[in-house]
Enzyme design. Sequence first.
Site, PDB file in Angstrom:
ATOM      1  N   ASP A 129      91.817  34.868   6.168  1.00 30.75           N
ATOM      2  CA  ASP A 129      91.674  35.294   6.802  1.00 30.75           C
ATOM      3  C   ASP A 129      91.540  35.004   8.476  1.00 30.75           C
ATOM      4  OD1 ASP A 129      91.353  38.739   8.021  1.00 30.75           O
ATOM      5  OD2 ASP A 129      90.394  38.984   6.680  1.00 30.75           O
ATOM      6  N   GLU A 294      97.246  36.509   8.208  1.00 28.98           N
ATOM      7  CA  GLU A 294      97.129  36.431   9.212  1.00 28.98           C
ATOM      8  C   GLU A 294      97.955  37.621  10.160  1.00 28.98           C
ATOM      9  OE1 GLU A 294      99.994  34.061  12.662  1.00 28.98           O
ATOM     10  OE2 GLU A 294     100.269  35.679  11.238  1.00 28.98           O
ATOM     11  N   TRP A 295      98.047  38.828   9.636  1.00 30.43           N
ATOM     12  CA  TRP A 295      98.580  39.644   9.563  1.00 30.43           C
ATOM     13  C   TRP A 295      99.192  39.395  10.777  1.00 30.43           C
ATOM     14  CZ3 TRP A 295      93.434  39.713  13.642  1.00 30.43           C
ATOM     15  CH2 TRP A 295      92.121  39.266  12.347  1.00 30.43           C
ATOM     16  N   GLY A 296     100.954  38.985  10.554  1.00 33.66           N
ATOM     17  CA  GLY A 296     101.660  38.511  10.756  1.00 33.66           C
ATOM     18  C   GLY A 296     101.770  38.675  12.420  1.00 33.66           C
ATOM     19  N   ASP A 316      96.464  45.509   7.796  1.00 34.34           N
ATOM     20  CA  ASP A 316      96.235  46.141   6.968  1.00 34.34           C
ATOM     21  C   ASP A 316      96.486  47.509   7.153  1.00 34.34           C
ATOM     22  OD1 ASP A 316      94.050  44.438   7.189  1.00 34.34           O
ATOM     23  OD2 ASP A 316      92.088  44.989   7.256  1.00 34.34           O
TER      24      ASP A 316
HETATM   25  C1  GAL Z   1      90.969  42.424   7.279  1.00 36.10           C
HETATM   26  C2  GAL Z   1      91.921  41.276   6.119  1.00 36.10           C
HETATM   27  C3  GAL Z   1      91.301  42.154   5.098  1.00 36.10           C
HETATM   28  C4  GAL Z   1      90.217  42.464   4.327  1.00 36.10           C
HETATM   29  C5  GAL Z   1      89.390  42.379   5.556  1.00 36.10           C
HETATM   30  C6  GAL Z   1      87.431  41.849   5.324  1.00 36.10           C
HETATM   31  O1  GAL Z   1      91.580  41.123   8.465  1.00 36.10           O
HETATM   32  O2  GAL Z   1      93.070  41.599   6.611  1.00 36.10           O
HETATM   33  O3  GAL Z   1      92.814  42.309   4.010  1.00 36.10           O
HETATM   34  O4  GAL Z   1      90.079  41.423   4.516  1.00 36.10           O
HETATM   35  O5  GAL Z   1      89.442  41.392   6.573  1.00 36.10           O
HETATM   36  O6  GAL Z   1      86.936  42.091   5.909  1.00 36.10           O
END
Ligand code: GAL
Length: 509
Positions: A129, A294-296, A316
Amino acid sequence: MDDGLARTPPMGWNSWNKFGCRIDEKIIREMADAMVSSGMKDAGYEYLVIDDCWMAPERDADGNLQANPATFPSGIRALADYVHSKGLKFGIYSSNGTLTCQGLPASLGHEEQDARQFAEWQVDYLKYDFCYSEVATSQIDKITVAGVDYEAEAPENVLEGEANIAYCSNCSGNRFVNGIGEGKGSLLFTNVNVPKAGTYDLVVTYVHRERWNNPQAVYVSINEGEGTRLRLLNPENQRDAVHTLTVPVELQAGKNTVRFYNPYTTREITVQNYKRMSDALRATGRPIVFSICEWGTHSPWEWGPEVGHLWRTTGDITDSWASVLDILDRQVGLEVYSGPGHWNDPDMLEVGNGGMTLTEYISHFSLWCILNAPLMAGNDLRNMSDEIRAILTNREVIAINQDPLGVQGKRIRAENGLEVWAKPLSGGDRAVVLFNRTETPAEIWVTIEELEESLRPLAAAVPGAAGKTGRGVYVARDLWEHRESPIDGRVSAVVPPHGVAVFRLMKRG
Ligand code: GAL
């Protein structure tokens, strides 16, 4: 990555979408059982991945990550063994930051140690993450050498580029220097005086102005010599926090200069840090799929293929139709970056979590399949309805996703909420998704000419993907209705609101 892993998009189950932090070893074991008994494993789902919140709030005395003793009392190795005993593979989660998104210990600065730990635990898949990740901009309040303070904002210092003096209530003199780094701002102390040459403690007093601030990467160079990289942490995640870091430096008698700068951008630092974990995993010798979450943020499709096997392209997903549409639209154009060993990841599936209609879940699943998305189910497999099971285990639709050519589908038309998505399949077959985003049923169609014209660039790049134009060259198989019909130059269907029709066009001769 070209290491033999993830030649088709990874399939499995992940704990986050349904359970969030409410996980324990009993749930994970039951999910492993259910993955087998529900037919998910037979349909191709393989990796069982524990997301955030498996770890204890502290590392152990040797600095190792450890399982939360309350929720995972048997430890991770025992759980991995159990999952493996079911013929499944085992995945785990950490973050490319000081903490996970839920505030638990993460792997930045511990990459080698944690990678070795994961390999010892027999981990097959790591989701990594981006919370509390390092940034390339730093904020310096003052330095102290041999008992003397030098304020960053002092007039004798040289601020270059974007470095600037800013206000901060907790800083000495209520001022600090901001904007150091990103390859375009530096702060030079010109007059650091010591009586004789030798090793001195350089005490760096730095600021984190915002809460949730990320660790700051900064280089320090003495008398314009080679820089040393420092990591300025904000352990309590407080706003306006002032901390110190002490580093030994070699000074000459009399005047010295001390420069703070960062030749890299945050994007470059991000890539370096993901690469560090990637290298650490590889160094263990164990095949471990590396999932970059890395959320793009920094166009990971551009650097992801050298670093990991898949990368998230967006923030997400939520269990809502709006989220599916939003993520879908952000995939347009990314198809050129994906292929065997390196996949765009539009996030995990919400199928079966209750926030959408069955029609919408069928669309979500079909679209993720044509996008070559990793298929990570995120529902409770222990009590799926037959309808949900039928969606997740539709082998004909999964075959679109798992096609060995590994060419991601693209949107070839979007008009008034009616869309056509298509992808080349091995043997010259084509997958087509006719998608109705509107609130009324609509006929959607595409001709073979338009289809072939639109897919030509994608198909040309891959041997074995060539299609055919002309009348009667394809037979259409409806992958939700499971029936075949000859087509004459075009494929069409009346599609319900928020629904899809999915076809495999099979080449004739
Ligand atoms: C976000 C991630 C999610 C999940 C979450 C857990 O950053 O995009 O898919 O893993 O953290 O805290």
